[in-house]
Design an enzyme around this catalytic site. Structure first.
Site, PDB file in Angstrom:
ATOM      1  N   LYS A 212       0.840  -1.204   0.000  1.00 21.23           N
ATOM      2  CA  LYS A 212       0.000   0.000   0.000  1.00 21.23           C
ATOM      3  C   LYS A 212       0.875   1.255   0.000  1.00 21.23           C
ATOM      4  O   LYS A 212       0.621   2.211  -0.730  1.00 21.23           O
ATOM      5  CB  LYS A 212      -0.936  -0.012   1.230  1.00 21.23           C
ATOM      6  CG  LYS A 212      -2.043  -1.048   1.131  1.00 21.23           C
ATOM      7  CD  LYS A 212      -2.817  -1.247   2.436  1.00 21.23           C
ATOM      8  CE  LYS A 212      -3.863  -2.352   2.259  1.00 21.23           C
ATOM      9  NZ  LYS A 212      -4.654  -2.636   3.474  1.00 21.23           N
TER      10      LYS A 212
ATOM     11  N   GLN B  24      -4.688  -1.182   9.662  1.00 19.63           N
ATOM     12  CA  GLN B  24      -4.638  -2.513   9.065  1.00 19.63           C
ATOM     13  C   GLN B  24      -5.226  -3.552  10.024  1.00 19.63           C
ATOM     14  O   GLN B  24      -4.875  -3.610  11.198  1.00 19.63           O
ATOM     15  CB  GLN B  24      -3.173  -2.861   8.716  1.00 19.63           C
ATOM     16  CG  GLN B  24      -2.985  -4.179   7.978  1.00 19.63           C
ATOM     17  CD  GLN B  24      -3.563  -4.190   6.569  1.00 19.63           C
ATOM     18  OE1 GLN B  24      -3.777  -3.139   5.949  1.00 19.63           O
ATOM     19  NE2 GLN B  24      -3.836  -5.369   6.046  1.00 19.63           N
TER      20      GLN B  24
ATOM     21  N   ASP C 207     -11.207   3.041   4.209  1.00 21.40           N
ATOM     22  CA  ASP C 207     -11.669   1.654   4.124  1.00 21.40           C
ATOM     23  C   ASP C 207     -13.182   1.550   3.957  1.00 21.40           C
ATOM     24  O   ASP C 207     -13.694   0.496   3.593  1.00 21.40           O
ATOM     25  CB  ASP C 207     -11.306   0.913   5.426  1.00 21.40           C
ATOM     26  CG  ASP C 207     -10.001   0.144   5.319  1.00 21.40           C
ATOM     27  OD1 ASP C 207      -9.734  -0.410   4.235  1.00 21.40           O
ATOM     28  OD2 ASP C 207      -9.274   0.086   6.323  1.00 21.40           O
TER      29      ASP C 207
HETATM   30  N1  GUN Z   1      -6.908  -6.494   6.246  1.00 18.12           N
HETATM   31  C1  GUN Z   1      -7.226  -7.239   5.168  1.00 18.12           C
HETATM   32  N2  GUN Z   1      -7.903  -6.503   4.266  1.00 18.12           N
HETATM   33  C2  GUN Z   1      -8.022  -5.264   4.784  1.00 18.12           C
HETATM   34  C3  GUN Z   1      -8.618  -4.050   4.317  1.00 18.12           C
HETATM   35  O1  GUN Z   1      -9.193  -3.969   3.239  1.00 18.12           O
HETATM   36  N3  GUN Z   1      -8.504  -2.981   5.149  1.00 18.12           N
HETATM   37  C4  GUN Z   1      -7.891  -3.049   6.356  1.00 18.12           C
HETATM   38  N4  GUN Z   1      -7.855  -1.952   7.092  1.00 18.12           N
HETATM   39  N5  GUN Z   1      -7.332  -4.158   6.817  1.00 18.12           N
HETATM   40  C5  GUN Z   1      -7.399  -5.248   6.034  1.00 18.12           C
END
Ligand code: GUN
Length: 280
Positions: free
Chosen positions: A52, A96, A119
């Site tokens: 990311k 995350q 998100d």
């Molecule tokens: N962990 C796995 N997928 C995601 C996501 O799309 N967002 C976040 N914040 N954590 C994750």
């Protein structure tokens, strides 16, 4: 059969977003910023966050990762979110997941200002999405939606079957397909005769985390099949769809890896830019 090249489509989207960042920079004399909070040292989360961060930097976003050890107190995280909420240079905040057990996930999600919630997990964004109002949309289902639209721009009246009812994927996916006037069936682990339900779908989105669950004879001829699964097995990483079997019946199918995954990251960048635009 069309192999849906998520890697390529995501690269095209990132190219567009890169141009948009430049034009926003000209217009506002500042750039959108993404801050990711990473707690603990779980390997998959470490990898995702690195990806990311790299993607954000490549399109010219301001990107920052704040790392805490597994043992961090919940209050430290909540205070940091509060600080980021007030920081004008931060357009989007992502914590995350998963979090250590002693941290209340919902409390953390609700601490993020809805307008900075890249998100789309905040109840305000979840509610706005289901009411059809403007909202942040969770990155993975948004990525799936964009892939489906590439293959079939007019989804009105199509029968869509979503396998899995998670807050991350299944539920928001259903909302996006409903908005496009699909007739959506939402299935899950307790659904009776899942095969019969899947066979009704012009579109199938599989997001249950069960290796190769969706078989060739579960899929209607010429269906569009999107595989969200990433499952570690003895034979390597596989999706929730039996690729070899389903590729013989589907009109279009996403590979794993190289399908939905790259779109998730590109959509996070897209959401960061959307948050920036909404704040300015
Ligand atoms: N962990 C796995 N997928 C995601 C996501 O799309 N967002 C976040 N914040 N954590 C994750």
């Amino acid at each position: 059969m069309i192999l849906i090249d998520g890697k390529k489509i995501a690269a095209e989207l990132r190219e567009e977003l890169k141009k948009e960042v430049l034009s926003l920079q000209k217009k506002y004399n500042k750039i959108p910023g993404l801050t990711v909070i990473l707690i603990g040292n779980m390997a998959p989360s470490q990898i995702y966050v690195r990806m990311k961060e790299k993607a954000a930097n490549e399109i010219g976003l301001k990107s920052e990762v704040i790392r805490y050890p597994d043992s961090v107190e919940e209050k430290i995280v909540l205070d940091k979110i509060d600080e980021l909420n007030k920081d004008d240079s931060v357009s989007g905040i992502l914590v995350q997941l998963p979090l250590p057990n002693h941290i209340d996930k919902q409390k953390v999600i609700e601490a993020i200002l809805p307008k900075k919630d890249v998100d789309g997990f905040h109840p305000m964004n979840v509610g706005n999405l289901s009411s059809g109002y403007e909202s942040s949309v969770p990155c993975t289902p948004l990525g799936c939606y964009l892939l489906i639209k590439k293959i079939e721009p007019n989804l009105s009246g199509k029968k869509a079957v979503v396998v899995g009812r998670s807050n991350l994927n299944g539920k928001p996916m259903t909302q996006l397909l409903l908005k496009e006037n699909c007739t959506v069936t939402m299935t899950h682990s307790k659904t009776k005769d899942l095969k019969a339900e899947c066979l009704k779908g012009d579109i199938i989105v599989a997001a249950v985390g069960m290796p190769e669950l969706v078989k060739g004879d579960w899929v209607k001829k010429d269906a569009i099949v999107i595989d969200v699964g990433i499952n570690k097995t003895e034979k390597g990483i596989v999706g929730d769809v039996s690729f070899d079997e389903v590729s013989k019946v589907a009109k279009a199918l996403t590979p794993v890896p190289g399908g939905v995954g790259p779109m998730t990251i590109a959509c996070l960048l897209k959401n960061t830019i959307e948050c920036f635009k909404r704040s300015n």
